[in-house]
Each structure stands twice: as C-alpha cells, then as structure tokens.
Design a protein around this motif. Structure first.
Motif: not given
Length: 391
Positions: A180-192
C-alpha cells in the motif's frame, strides 16, 4: 407612414442593442472573474519544456531526468526545477480508483481519483503550498515505502476533518502483492484540468518510485527570461541529442492560452454589441432629426405663441425617450430569455446576473439619452420667424 416606420426601427434597434450589450457584459464580467481565479500555483517566471524519453527501463528514465534537472537547476537565474506528468491546465489526466487500508470504507467500487507522478522539487518550482505533512522527497525511491501526497479536495472528501497523513491506501487495480501507499502530505488544490474547473480529487505519486518517459519539466527563475527556454532545450539535448522537445513555453503564456476561447467570444460579442449600439444611436438621432425637420413649422408656431425653448426641448425629448424606453424594456425582457444560452460560457455568475443586466440597461439608456438630446437642443434653438417660413 415614414414616422411610424422610423419609430418601429428605433424600438427594434434599441432592443437588439440591449440584448447584445447585456450579453457582452456577462462575458466581460465572466472573463474578468476567470482571469482572477485562484490557480493554486504561481505561473509567473516559470518556464516549461515537454520531453518524451522513449523506452528504457525505470533506472534509465530516472537517470535521464535526474541529469536534465540537475543541469537546468544550475542555469543562471533558476531557483527551482521539477517535473510532472500532467502540466496544470493541459487538460491531461489519468484516473484510478483507490481503497483505504485504514480509514473510512469507500465502497466496493472505491473512490475515483486523478493521479500523476511528480519529482521532489515540483511543488517548490510551482509554488504549490504544502498544507500538512511533507511533500515528496528524493529519498522516496524504489525499495522505500510507497508514498503519495493528496490535494486538499481529496483529503476533505475522504477523511473529512481528520488528518490523512500516515493513512494508507491501495489502487483497486493493483497487483495482489503490491504494497500500500502511505499518505505523507496534503497540498493546496490547483486548477489541473481547466481554469473554470475547481480542484478535483488529485494524488501525486513519487516519480522515482514510478518513472514516466513523458514529462513536463518546469523551472522557476528569478524573473521572466526569454533565453531560459532555449537554455533548457540545450540542457535536454546535452543529455540526449536526438530527443524532440514537444513544447517550450512560459507558464504564464500557457495559462493565457487556456482562456483564449472565452477571450475570443468576449471580444466577438463585444464587437457586435458595440456595432448594434452605434446603429441604434444613429437610428435614434436620425428619427428625431427627421421628426424635428417635419415639425419645424409646428414648433415655430408654438414658440411664436410663447412656448419656451425648454418646453420645445421637453416635447422632442419625450417623443424620443418614449421610443427608447419601450426599446429598453423590450430588450431587457428579451435579454432575460436569450442570455440563458450563455450558461455554458459564463463563469462565477449566472446568465441572468442582476447587476450585469442593470448595468447593460443603464448603459444603453444613457447613450440613447445623449442621442436624443442633440436634435432636441437643435429644436429648442429654432428661430420662430425662420420656422414659420419653413415649407
């Protein structure tokens, strides 16, 4: 007669002008809001080259981009450089479904997310803010625990007010033995995807743990530098001379290109609105001037019998403004009905936005009043004696 036909044309022209001016106002208002939208990244002074490295194993691809990025970082004026599979606003995206290993159930079908691989310095080069935990690092390599960073929308949708940092997930279509992947951070939304599309659930994976051949290399400089794109191309070719550069552009220009279509529609409709308003004003002026010329003898008699210039001015103005008011009222009603077709073209406002509607009506009315005043003032300044001799 001719007078009645002229009146009908004035009402029709004014109505059409109102509809087009209101529609143009909606697109101008919408474009202004779109241009000021929060992107989630800072495009100024960022330069982009798009490279596709053909074939090769994972280590070869990683070594190529490591070499390219280290060379670009060493260029004069460059403060940060990174790479991503999907450049913001490119319209490109890939989707997979995830399931949590420790957290809320996402159902049998999991949760659909967009995902992309980025290098460690990508967030810094784009000035995408890290809100919790950490971003990706050079130590996130094959053999190390698989890691990912979520955007704010995905974190909120899946975990609500809880912190996702440290939680684990897997892709539904992954091999049974894949860790499994580990979530290491959260970043701001960007207009993708597009400027008018707010943050969608997005996962950022480590490029080193899952290398990709095609990447958008981004470099942030101390300021706009026309020669930097050429220098970036040279550094790519210094590593491998036969690679085509598919795109080389300043990110600010790329952002501007992404809203080229709404800009075109805004300018086109504004041109039509300006033309319609000009024709309506010419019609109003011509109709009143014709009316004054036909009524010169009548107006002269009124003035000879004691009517003041002000009363004559009012008489002509009332006639003109009656036609204008009818036209503006009809145009306002038509605008309410017809501007709904613009619903897919406007951003941040409704196609019946009251402020824009009111501004359009006032603009046409004010311009029409000016067109009425000129022949009315001329009528008020008539010489009674000359007017009585008029045939």
């Amino acid at each position: 007669g001719p007078a009645r036909l002229s009146g009908v044309l004035v009402v029709t022209g004014t109505s059409l002008a109102v509809v087009l001016v209101v529609a143009a106002g909606l697109l101008i208002n919408s474009f202004g809001r779109l241009s000021q939208v929060e992107l989630g990244f800072e495009p100024e002074a960022v330069h982009v080259v798009t490279v596709a490295y053909p074939g090769g194993d994972a280590r070869e691809v990683t070594a190529f981009y490591d070499d390219v990025l280290s060379r670009i970082k060493a260029l004069p004026g460059v403060t940060a450089a990174g790479a991503t599979v999907n450049l913001p606003l490119s319209g490109n995206y890939r989707q997979r479904r995830i399931e949590l290993r420790d957290g809320p159930s996402l159902g049998d079908e999991g949760y659909s997310v967009n995902y992309q691989q980025v290098t460690a310095d990508y967030f810094g080069a784009m000035e995408i803010r890290v809100l919790a935990g950490r971003g990706l690092e050079d130590g996130d390599i094959p053999g190390a625990p698989l890691v990912a960073v979520m955007n704010q929308t995905l974190a909120r949708d899946v975990f609500g007010d809880q912190s996702p940092v440290g939680r684990r997930f897997s892709f539904l279509d992954s091999a049974p033995d894949e860790l499994p992947y580990e979530i290491v951070g959260v970043v701001a939304d960007s207009r993708q995807q597009r400027m008018d599309t707010p943050g969608e659930p997005e996962l950022y994976l480590s490029f080193r743990q899952s290398p990709q051949g095609r990447m958008d290399v981004v470099a942030r400089a101390t300021g706009p530098d026309a020669s930097l794109l050429s220098a970036m191309r040279q550094q790519v070719w210094a590593v491998r001379a036969d690679l085509p550069i598919r795109r080389a552009i300043r990110l600010s220009d790329f952002v501007a290109q992404s809203i080229a279509t709404p800009r075109f529609y805004m300018l086109l409709l504004s041109s039509f609105a300006g033309l319609a308003l000009a024709l309506a004003l010419v019609g109003i002026y011509g109709t009143l001037a014709y009316s004054v010329s036909r009524r010169t003898r009548e107006l002269g008699i009124r003035m000879a019998l004691g009517a003041s210039g002000g009363s004559v001015l009012g008489l002509v103005l009332i006639y003109g403004l009656t036609l204008v008011t009818i036209g503006v009222a009809l145009g306002g009603g038509l605008a309410l009905l017809t501007t709904r077709v613009l619903s897919s073209f406007v951003f941040g406002i409704t196609p019946t936005d009251p402020a824009t509607m009111f501004a359009g009506l006032i603009a046409v009315l004010a311009a029409a009043v000016i067109a009425c005043v000129i022949p009315a003032r001329r009528a008020a300044g008539l010489d009674p004696v000359s007017s009585l001799r008029h045939e």
